[in-house]
Write an enzyme that holds these catalytic residues in place. Structure first.
Site, PDB file in Angstrom:
ATOM      1  CB  SER A   1      40.758  38.163  42.805  1.00  0.00           C
ATOM      2  OG  SER A   1      40.963  39.244  41.940  1.00  0.00           O
ATOM      3  CG  ASN A   2      37.854  40.164  38.568  1.00  0.00           C
ATOM      4  OD1 ASN A   2      38.680  40.555  37.848  1.00  0.00           O
ATOM      5  ND2 ASN A   2      37.298  40.752  39.407  1.00  0.00           N
TER       6      ASN A   2
END
Ligand code: C5P
Length: 211
Positions: free
Chosen positions: A25-26
């Site tokens: 993810s981020n």
């Protein structure tokens, strides 16, 4: 209500699962998209907010649909796009996902052997391909170099009406309450905003993209 104007906004990150306990993810917080959803609601638009996993509460009066992966976001955006007069994609969609989802937790000594990534669909690109003349489509871009030049290319490639670009070389924008943006139109307008909080920035962006 019959004459409501629909606004569709995506926000937050996506999660791309490798096994039941691990994902890519981020650090997107969703703050910019949620601020835009609030601002659009305050203007009387009927707002659908398609949100990846974030800790923010659902804005009052907004119809929020929670999603997890890029595929889920693509499906929900695709369903709501035809009815939307104004669509804004602020989500930080993961560009890639693990090629294989493992049903069982991968043993830790095997993880590094197993990760193989494949590209995710570009949601905004496909919305741009289906955009009608009566629809406004806005994208966001985070760049670390030549940010204006890169944003102008994306504006054309994805058939957008506007793109908001920020320079994330210092990685300040993601979780911050403030943002520094340049908004570029497909008619060659370029508006540089001073660094300010995402709530007031959202109102100014809406004034320009949906006057
Ligand atoms: O090409 P780039 O990822 O920089 O473009 C950013 C814009 O495209 C953002 O508006 C983002 O929400 C959207 N995007 C998307 N699907 C992807 C990657 C980005 O809709 N797979």
């Amino acid at each position: 209500m019959k004459n409501e104007v629909h606004c569709l906004i995506s926000a937050g990150p996506t999660r791309e699962w490798l096994d039941p306990v691990r994902f890519i993810s981020n650090p997107s917080s969703g703050k910019m998209g949620y601020a835009l959803a609030n601002a659009a609601k305050a203007r009387g638009l009927k707002v659908t907010l398609v949100s990846g996993p974030v800790t923010l509460p659902c804005p009052t009066g907004v119809d929020r649909i929670l999603v997890n992966t890029a595929f889920e976001m693509q499906e929900v955006m695709g369903q709501h796009f035809p009815a939307s007069s104004l669509t804004i994609m602020t989500a930080a969609v993961c560009d890639q996902r693990p090629k294989v989802f493992h049903e069982q937790k991968i043993k830790k000594d095997k993880v590094s052997e197993i990760i193989e990534l494949v590209p995710n669909p570009d949601i905004l690109l496909s919305l741009g391909k289906h955009k009608r003349i009566d629809q406004i489509l806005v994208g966001f871009a985070a760049e670390t170099e030549n940010h204006i030049a890169h944003a102008k290319i994306k504006l054309q490639q994805k058939n957008l009406d506007w793109i908001a670009v920020n320079d994330v070389s210092g990685n300040q924008a993601f979780e911050s309450d403030d943002n520094q943006l340049t908004l570029i139109s497909n008619h060659g307008q370029s508006i540089i905003f001073e660094k300010e909080d995402k709530i007031s920035l959202a109102k100014k962006i809406l004034d320009l993209v949906y006057p």
